[in-house]
Scaffold this active site. Structure first.
Site, PDB file in Angstrom:
ATOM      1  CG  HIS A   1      -2.215  -0.666   0.943  1.00 42.83           C
ATOM      2  ND1 HIS A   1      -2.930  -1.335   1.900  1.00 42.83           N
ATOM      3  CD2 HIS A   1      -2.907  -0.773  -0.198  1.00 42.83           C
ATOM      4  CE1 HIS A   1      -4.011  -1.823   1.346  1.00 42.83           C
ATOM      5  NE2 HIS A   1      -4.029  -1.504   0.081  1.00 42.83           N
TER       6      HIS A   1
ATOM      7  CB  CYS B   1      -0.688  -3.254 -18.646  1.00 41.31           C
ATOM      8  SG  CYS B   1      -0.795  -5.033 -18.488  1.00 41.31           S
TER       9      CYS B   1
END
Ligand code: PEP
Ligand code: MG
Length: 572
Positions: A185, A483
């Site tokens: 995170h 990607c």
């Protein structure tokens, strides 16, 4: 004496400042029996859990963006009925509210860690909630980001989302963590807020408050006690980056006009408007599994149709690449990954899991076809984790049967890169997922901090595989996008274009600087960089060779590959 630490750099920025460590956490609550009644302790715990949930939610609302979602999920943790029951049961057994909260959260945490992957990464979030509730119970403030009254480089083991979300960017020049990988995170939020960050940096906690450091996200290095030349070099780079900040708008292109469309990676339609505002020319990767991480049963066609219609409606006339559910390993979906696997990254995941549950795949494709019919976007669909030619053929057949016209495959496994010419013969396009491709090529779990040094997409072995796919795409006249996170690394992205990538997809915040970076080079230069990187023996050498050849801006060319110590002695 100058020393270098190496971790995983997030973005391209560079910062210079004195370091300051996060304060030590609160001590573990004592396990002495409670002196107050169980009712009193339960009441205290209930109040503190509710107050903490409300405070975290408030922080999320102030922060906005994906921090809001992360903090909302954290606030739900503080109100989880199973956890609250566990706290009450422990208090009934005679413990204090503080100790009961500490123990209940710790046992839930162990459960998550045991589940591995995405769930294990949430353990830090749970620890943070536990600390906050205990601090509330004790009536003390939560040890958080220090505020010395001047700008500084923050050093921490890892940051809780609540801390990262509200970092004062005028004060925190850069962030260095000892733990956490590129998908933690901290990394995700740092990328979104464009904070200069190096994560997973062994030795970071040994730095002393006041040490002067250069934090270079592009090379993933922290240079402590730098030489005057290194400082001058870093200053020149910060100035060059600041000058480039008002990035040009318009379609992504190289200096010679070669088009390189810049697309967004999204996990929900909520981010679509912001992505367009930040210059996304379309979507290069829509991670559909992010919509259903908490679902216990397969989503219906109608439910999915709503999500996809909302997404496609935000991109009229533009390309939107939607990936079929990529369940398993770091992103388990309970309705697709029912059985426990010893080694889920090598298990029934991605297209394999969909194939074992073909109705779920057909429902998803049906929902996509309906959304496509109702909107004006140019929908492309692709399959995750394709590892054989036969799988590519299978997915193309099913997708076309459902009425979808442009069908592609993700190249994330070395086998499919090596057979890219045959795989691409079955599909309309390929999209290279460098996160998994690096994980599988270097045999290094992408979520494991201890092997983060191996998780480097600059590695020539990864680049050779990318070249295979680029060449196959060029020979067959089929697009090859990138990607994975590598597409957001500015200089590496230029190398990837030199290897044959025809578009780049990344988190929207990375688009503007990438547009400016691409405009610095011609295709011939990108190809030269690619050759230099391919000729290297290691990721560090590849990066250093290209940085040294990039004479258009000042780089920290004084740092050679040999002078960079890899953590745990790893030679990448
Ligand atoms: C990748 O593996 O690079 C990728 C883009 O897919 P994900 O990160 O969702 O696995
Ligand atoms: Mg992947």
């Amino acid at each position: 004496m100058t020393t270098h630490l190496t971790g995983v750099g997030i973005g391209r920025g560079v910062a210079i400042g004195t370091v300051l460590r996060m304060p030590d956490p609160l001590p573990e609550p004592s396990d002495e029996p409670a002196t107050a009644s169980a009712d009193t302790e339960t009441e205290r715990a209930t109040v503190s859990l509710a107050a903490t949930a409300a405070l975290i939610r408030l922080r999320g609302e102030r922060a906005g963006g994906s921090a809001k979602d992360v903090l909302e999920a954290q606030s739900f943790m503080a109100q989880d009925p199973t956890l609250i029951d566990d706290v009450s049961a422990r208090i009934a057994g005679g413990t204090t509210a503080e100790r009961a909260v500490h123990e209940a959260f710790a046992s839930f945490r162990d459960l998550l860690v045991g589940m591995g992957g995405y769930m294990a990464e949430r353990a830090t979030d749970l620890d943070d909630v536990s600390r906050r509730v205990v601090a509330h119970l004790l009536g003390v403030s939560v040890p958080g980001v220090p505020d010395p009254g001047h700008p500084f480089v923050l050093i921490a083991r890892d940051l809780a989302p609540a801390d990262t979300a509200l970092l004062d960017l005028d004060r925190v020049l850069a962030l260095v963590t000892s733990d956490g990988g590129p998908t933690s995170h901290t990394a995700i939020l740092a990328r979104e807020k464009s904070i200069v960050a190096v994560v997973g940096t062994p030795g970071a906690l040994d730095l002393a408050d006041g040490d002067l450091a250069i934090v270079d996200a592009r090379s993933g290095t922290v240079t402590v006690d730098p030489t005057p030349e290194q400082l001058a070099d870093a200053r020149a780079r910060t100035e060059a980056l600041a000058a480039a900040a008002p990035a040009p708008t318009g379609p992504g292109a190289l200096r010679d006009g070669t088009a390189v469309p810049l697309l967004a990676n999204l996990g929900s339609a909520d981010g679509a408007a912001e992505a367009v505002a930040l210059g996304a020319e379309g979507v290069g990767l829509f991670r559909t599994e992010f919509l259903f991480l908490d679902a216990t049963s397969a989503p219906t066609v109608e439910e999915q149709e709503g999500h996809y219609t909302r997404l496609l409606a935000a991109f009229p006339g533009r390309k939107v690449v939607v990936r079929a559910l990529d369940a398993g390993a770091d992103k388990p979906l309970s309705f697709l990954n029912a059985t426990q696997e010893e080694n889920p990254a090598l298990g029934l995941r991605g297209l394999r899991a969909l194939r074992a549950n073909e109705q779920i795949l057909r429902d998803q494709l049906t929902a996509l076809a309906r959304a496509d019919a109702a909107t004006d976007a140019e929908l492309w669909v692709m399959a995750p984790m394709v590892s054989t030619v036969e799988e590519a053929r299978y997915f193309s057949r099913i997708a076309r049967e459902t009425g979808l016209d442009t069908v592609g495959v993700m190249i994330e496994v070395p086998s499919s890169a090596l057979l890219a010419d045959r795989i691409l013969a079955e599909a309309d396009f390929a999209s290279i997922g460098t996160n998994d491709l690096t994980q599988y090529t270097l045999a290094a779990d992408r979520l494991l901090g201890s092997v983060a040094a191996f998780q480097d997409p600059w590695h020539p072995a990864v680049l050779r595989l990318v070249r295979e796919v680029g060449e196959a795409g060029a020979a067959l006249g089929k697009p090859v996008g990138i990607c994975g996170e590598a597409a957001a690394d500015p200089l590496l992205a230029v190398v990837l274009v030199g290897l044959g990538a025809t578009s780049l997809s990344m988190s929207p915040a990375a688009l503007a600087p990438m547009r400016a970076e691409l405009a610095r080079f011609t295709l011939a230069e990108a190809r030269e960089f690619a050759e230099l990187a391919l000729a290297a023996n290691s990721a560090g050498e590849a990066r250093a060779a290209v940085m040294a050849a990039d004479t258009t801006t000042t780089t920290i060319s004084t740092i050679t590959a040999d002078s960079i110590t890899k953590p745990n002695g790893a030679q990448s």
